[in-house]
Design a protein around this motif. Sequence first.
Motif, PDB file in Angstrom:
ATOM      1  N   ASP A  11     227.975  17.001  42.017  1.00 14.82           N
ATOM      2  CA  ASP A  11     227.309  16.141  41.029  1.00 14.82           C
ATOM      3  C   ASP A  11     226.831  14.817  41.623  1.00 14.82           C
ATOM      4  O   ASP A  11     225.998  14.133  41.023  1.00 14.82           O
ATOM      5  N   ASP A  12     227.340  14.435  42.782  1.00 15.66           N
ATOM      6  CA  ASP A  12     226.910  13.201  43.446  1.00 15.66           C
ATOM      7  C   ASP A  12     225.580  13.361  44.171  1.00 15.66           C
ATOM      8  O   ASP A  12     224.944  12.371  44.533  1.00 15.66           O
ATOM      9  N   LEU A  13     225.177  14.588  44.416  1.00 16.26           N
ATOM     10  CA  LEU A  13     224.032  14.844  45.282  1.00 16.26           C
ATOM     11  C   LEU A  13     222.741  14.142  44.842  1.00 16.26           C
ATOM     12  O   LEU A  13     222.035  13.591  45.700  1.00 16.26           O
ATOM     13  N   PRO A  14     222.383  14.084  43.561  1.00 14.38           N
ATOM     14  CA  PRO A  14     221.157  13.362  43.206  1.00 14.38           C
ATOM     15  C   PRO A  14     221.183  11.885  43.613  1.00 14.38           C
ATOM     16  O   PRO A  14     220.200  11.369  44.153  1.00 14.38           O
ATOM     17  N   VAL A  15     222.295  11.218  43.405  1.00 12.90           N
ATOM     18  CA  VAL A  15     222.399   9.802  43.768  1.00 12.90           C
ATOM     19  C   VAL A  15     222.388   9.642  45.289  1.00 12.90           C
ATOM     20  O   VAL A  15     221.731   8.741  45.825  1.00 12.90           O
ATOM     21  N   LEU A  16     223.105  10.521  45.994  1.00 12.47           N
ATOM     22  CA  LEU A  16     223.134  10.448  47.454  1.00 12.47           C
ATOM     23  C   LEU A  16     221.746  10.702  48.043  1.00 12.47           C
ATOM     24  O   LEU A  16     221.356  10.053  49.020  1.00 12.47           O
ATOM     25  N   THR A  17     221.016  11.616  47.449  1.00 12.10           N
ATOM     26  CA  THR A  17     219.657  11.902  47.907  1.00 12.10           C
ATOM     27  C   THR A  17     218.750  10.702  47.690  1.00 12.10           C
ATOM     28  O   THR A  17     217.994  10.313  48.590  1.00 12.10           O
ATOM     29  N   ASP A  18     218.825  10.079  46.524  1.00 11.72           N
ATOM     30  CA  ASP A  18     218.022   8.879  46.251  1.00 11.72           C
ATOM     31  C   ASP A  18     218.366   7.752  47.222  1.00 11.72           C
ATOM     32  O   ASP A  18     217.475   7.058  47.719  1.00 11.72           O
ATOM     33  N   LEU A  19     219.640   7.567  47.486  1.00  9.76           N
ATOM     34  CA  LEU A  19     220.076   6.515  48.404  1.00  9.76           C
ATOM     35  C   LEU A  19     219.516   6.755  49.801  1.00  9.76           C
ATOM     36  O   LEU A  19     218.936   5.855  50.422  1.00  9.76           O
ATOM     37  N   TYR A  20     219.661   7.974  50.292  1.00  9.06           N
ATOM     38  CA  TYR A  20     219.154   8.287  51.630  1.00  9.06           C
ATOM     39  C   TYR A  20     217.629   8.184  51.679  1.00  9.06           C
ATOM     40  O   TYR A  20     217.059   7.677  52.652  1.00  9.06           O
ATOM     41  N   ASN A  21     216.958   8.632  50.631  1.00  6.39           N
ATOM     42  CA  ASN A  21     215.501   8.532  50.593  1.00  6.39           C
ATOM     43  C   ASN A  21     215.022   7.094  50.668  1.00  6.39           C
ATOM     44  O   ASN A  21     213.968   6.822  51.246  1.00  6.39           O
ATOM     45  N   HIS A  22     215.780   6.165  50.114  1.00  5.39           N
ATOM     46  CA  HIS A  22     215.426   4.746  50.259  1.00  5.39           C
ATOM     47  C   HIS A  22     215.359   4.374  51.738  1.00  5.39           C
ATOM     48  O   HIS A  22     214.425   3.693  52.178  1.00  5.39           O
ATOM     49  N   TYR A  23     216.349   4.797  52.502  1.00  6.59           N
ATOM     50  CA  TYR A  23     216.374   4.488  53.934  1.00  6.59           C
ATOM     51  C   TYR A  23     215.235   5.198  54.673  1.00  6.59           C
ATOM     52  O   TYR A  23     214.662   4.638  55.613  1.00  6.59           O
ATOM     53  N   ILE A  24     214.898   6.414  54.257  1.00  4.82           N
ATOM     54  CA  ILE A  24     213.777   7.125  54.871  1.00  4.82           C
ATOM     55  C   ILE A  24     212.479   6.355  54.649  1.00  4.82           C
ATOM     56  O   ILE A  24     211.698   6.147  55.576  1.00  4.82           O
ATOM     57  N   GLU A  25     212.259   5.929  53.425  1.00  3.43           N
ATOM     58  CA  GLU A  25     210.978   5.322  53.053  1.00  3.43           C
ATOM     59  C   GLU A  25     210.823   3.866  53.476  1.00  3.43           C
ATOM     60  O   GLU A  25     209.691   3.404  53.643  1.00  3.43           O
ATOM     61  N   HIS A  26     211.932   3.152  53.661  1.00  2.00           N
ATOM     62  CA  HIS A  26     211.820   1.701  53.851  1.00  2.00           C
ATOM     63  C   HIS A  26     212.427   1.151  55.133  1.00  2.00           C
ATOM     64  O   HIS A  26     212.296  -0.044  55.400  1.00  2.00           O
ATOM     65  N   THR A  27     213.128   1.981  55.909  1.00  2.16           N
ATOM     66  CA  THR A  27     213.792   1.462  57.107  1.00  2.16           C
ATOM     67  C   THR A  27     213.656   2.451  58.271  1.00  2.16           C
ATOM     68  O   THR A  27     213.446   3.643  58.045  1.00  2.16           O
ATOM     69  N   PRO A  28     213.848   1.973  59.481  1.00  6.01           N
ATOM     70  CA  PRO A  28     213.901   2.884  60.627  1.00  6.01           C
ATOM     71  C   PRO A  28     215.322   3.390  60.909  1.00  6.01           C
ATOM     72  O   PRO A  28     215.550   4.028  61.932  1.00  6.01           O
ATOM     73  N   ALA A  29     216.265   3.116  60.025  1.00 11.99           N
ATOM     74  CA  ALA A  29     217.669   3.491  60.270  1.00 11.99           C
ATOM     75  C   ALA A  29     217.835   4.989  60.468  1.00 11.99           C
ATOM     76  O   ALA A  29     218.710   5.424  61.212  1.00 11.99           O
ATOM     77  N   THR A  30     217.023   5.780  59.798  1.00 13.10           N
ATOM     78  CA  THR A  30     217.010   7.222  60.005  1.00 13.10           C
ATOM     79  C   THR A  30     215.630   7.607  60.504  1.00 13.10           C
ATOM     80  O   THR A  30     214.629   7.000  60.112  1.00 13.10           O
TER      81      THR A  30
END
Length: 166
Positions: A11-30
């Motif tokens: 059940d955490d997966l939607p929030v975890l996906t949104d969190l990681y997508n923030h880093y994909i879209e806005h940072t070079p961390a990933t």
Amino acid sequence: MSVQIRPAVPDDLPVLTDLYNHYIEHTPATFDIEPYTLEGRTVWFSQFAQTGRHRLLVAELDGEILGYACSGPFKPKRAYETSVEVSIYLTQSAKGCGVGSALYRELFDCLKNEDVHRAYAGITLPNDASITIHERFGFTSVGAYREVGRKFSQYWDVEWFEKELG
């Protein structure tokens, strides 16, 4: 702040996906370039378990997930199986509040009785906050790959850190 650290559940997966997508879209961390769909992130989620080397923990406060830390396979070849790569991702509001440290404390406590010899973390430079937390938890730099990834139309260096676990 009374943050609860617990194993992630589906059940955490939607929030975890949104969190990681923030880093994909806005940072070079990933170095992922395209945001994940929920279905696409399910494969990643399936590598983790409640026991063993590969764990996924979340930090939660009043029902809100503030971040996660995980230990996953370092490389796919079998000789690497006692090495893990660790990652930590936090919401903007959780940075600098001790949430990352709480996650890593629990993650490394979970791993201390597992057959894990080394933990590795690759940090895109510059990232002083990530370097600081990893050094605080006993990681040392073992070298850097120069201009190893291209994102946002520029090349990025990645410094690798290592921690002995067993």
